[in-house]
Design an enzyme around this catalytic site. Structure first.
Site, PDB file in Angstrom:
ATOM      1  CB  SER A 179      -1.035  -0.215   1.045  1.00 28.46           C
ATOM      2  OG  SER A 179      -2.011   0.807   1.135  1.00 28.46           O
ATOM      3  CG  ASP A 430      -5.766  -3.022  -4.204  1.00 30.96           C
ATOM      4  OD1 ASP A 430      -6.579  -2.466  -3.574  1.00 30.96           O
ATOM      5  OD2 ASP A 430      -4.471  -3.104  -4.203  1.00 30.96           O
ATOM      6  CG  HIS A 457      -4.932  -2.901  -0.367  1.00 27.32           C
ATOM      7  ND1 HIS A 457      -4.391  -2.178  -1.400  1.00 27.32           N
ATOM      8  CD2 HIS A 457      -4.346  -2.454   0.790  1.00 27.32           C
ATOM      9  CE1 HIS A 457      -3.751  -1.242  -1.028  1.00 27.32           C
ATOM     10  NE2 HIS A 457      -3.705  -1.212   0.349  1.00 27.32           N
TER      11      HIS A 457
END
Length: 489
Positions: A179, A430, A457
């Site tokens: 991320s 995602d 994710h």
């Protein structure tokens, strides 16, 4: 009373936060919540009865101003149970939340560390967790919170580790991250190629934008992949959303307050209405981002099955799903409550995202998940647009400007970085993949990318379980093959 999670799903994330639990940012934690679905390998934890410990490193507050001699104490963890003095160094880059001890014991890259006899190191991101950079989080004190300073922290720490552990010149450094920290992992190699030899960047939104309307579009696409269910689920969400927006336009607040158990009640304030509509979408956004199929967790399949439950109209099913996430409590969707939560300037080691991440989005990244995209590409309405998002930065920090995403792109390259030995990994379902680097061929020797079908994710970072998508293990084998090739170059 259930307070509304301040609502913008950003980086990250992971977004994506080293091993942080889901929390508050500008809204849903868009960044990484790796605790969901993490299953440590028991064998990894048995070796030498190893338990990592937090340690402290004295770090410069401002790496780019030699006249500023201020320092702060930054937490780090080292796992040397596999280190043989000759292997590589695996550096887990942390993001917008506290660094857990399991950062260096419970992710897939730890298995690879054992394979390569690697030293594992991890430095907590400045301002987050217990790495308090300043006495409080006043706006003037947050000027040292940006990706450039965070990367410099890791560069200085890397050099210290090199000396403290007598790392051989032939040992290579590999960064990992997911991320926001996935973007940092790639940027670490791009900015410091003399220090970092290769980088794995999972679910990294390397192309910051102010208006991130594509987030909702990927949510819809992920739902549509559900066989025999997706189309009806989207139609029902769209129907329920339209009914709610009609009631709002008709100022039928009393019905909505009762149906959704809101406290304080809606009374026509446009900012409260936007916050409510984003909260409705936010439940689906959070589920789509992680799509946790472990027992007791929520996945898109679970809530879409509820959304198409026969015998009820779509609005009734939509309310049922809202109540599921509200845990039977009344919910505060007032804009003022959300803003006040971001006005707290007290350092707190337990906060994930919070005022700090909000500052980063308002200055460097944007990432605002707006409802401004085409209505046929997302079913969540059009009532939480960009002006509502930008207004929050003004109300919290007094900013009269939009985030300077152009400088962030100029600094790191966006979707056109210049560098080598970075593997960009994204999941097709995602929402953050819309800002990731997915266009390079997997055979590109300089900046390859890997786009994993059916994953969300940062799922490639987690140790697989019985419910992990079948595409993850082959993808992890591909990632490991790149590490092996690069380490042996």
């Amino acid at each position: 009373m259930m307070k509304l999670k301040t609502l913008s799903i950003v980086l990250f994330g992971i977004l994506l936060v080293s091993l942080a639990v889901e929390a508050q940012k500008r809204g849903f934690n868009p960044h990484i919540d790796l605790r969901k679905g993490l299953r440590p390998d028991p064998e990894l934890l048995k070796v030498h009865d190893y338990t990592p410990q937090y340690q402290w490193f004295t770090q410069r507050l401002d790496h780019f101003n030699v006249a500023n001699t201020q320092t702060f104490q930054q937490r780090y963890i080292i796992n040397d149970q596999y280190w043989n003095g000759n292997g590589p160094v695996f550096m887990m880059i942390n993001g917008e939340g506290p660094m857990g001890l399991d950062t260096v014991t419970s992710l897939q890259f730890v298995i690879w560390a054992k394979q390569y006899n690697a030293l594992i190191i991890s430095l907590e991101h400045r301002y987050y967790g217990a790495s308090f950079a300043t006495t409080d989080l006043g706006t003037d004190n947050l000027i040292y919170l940006n990706p450039e300073q965070a990367l410099a922290d890791n560069a200085v720490f890397r050099d210290w580790v090199n000396q403290a552990y007598n790392v051989k010149p032939t040992s290579k450094y590999v960064t990992f991250g997911g991320s926001y920290s996935g973007a940092l992992s790639s940027w670490m190699r791009i900015k410091y190629p003399n220090l970092i030899d290769l980088a794995i960047a999972s679910s990294g939104p390397v192309n910051p934008v102010v208006d991130f309307s594509q987030y909702l579009e990927v949510v819809q696409r992920a739902i549509l992949t559900l066989p025999n269910l997706g189309n009806q689920c989207i139609e029902n969400i769209s129907y329920a959303t339209q009914k709610i927006q009609d009631m709002l336009l008709q100022e039928d607040y009393s019905t909505l307050n009762q149906q959704f158990n809101l406290c304080p009640p809606l009374d026509g304030n446009p900012d409260d209405i936007a916050t409510f509509m984003q909260a409705l979408a936010g439940n689906w956004m959070g589920v789509a981002q992680y799509n946790n199929q472990e027992v007791g967790q929520q996945s898109l399949l679970n809530i879409c099955e509820m959304m198409v439950e026969p015998g009820n109209d779509p609005l009734t099913n939509y309310i049922t799903i809202w109540n599921l996430f509200a845990n039977g409590q009344c919910t505060d969707v007032s804009y003022n409550t959300m803003i006040q939560s971001m006005m707290n300037t007290t350092n707190d080691a337990t906060v994930i995202g919070g005022r700090m991440w909000f500052y980063q989005t308002c200055t460097n990244f944007g990432y605002y998940q707006t409802s401004d995209g085409p209505s046929d590409l997302q079913p969540f309405g059009d009532m939480f647009g960009l002006p509502y998002q930008v207004k929050q930065c003004a109300d919290v920090f007094g900013f009269d400007f939009e985030p300077n995403v152009n400088w962030t792109i100029t600094e790191f390259g966006g979707l056109n970085p210049s560098g080598s030995n970075v593997l960009y990994v994204n999941g097709m379902n995602d929402p953050w993949s819309a800002l990731g680097l997915t266009e390079h061929s997997i055979s590109d020797p300089l900046l390859p990318s890997l786009f994993i079908v059916g994953t969300s994710h940062c799922q490639d970072m987690m140790i697989p379980t019985a419910v992990t998508p079948s595409t993850v293990i082959p993808a992890q084998a591909t990632i490991n093959s790149f590490i092996s090739k690069w380490l042996n170059q």
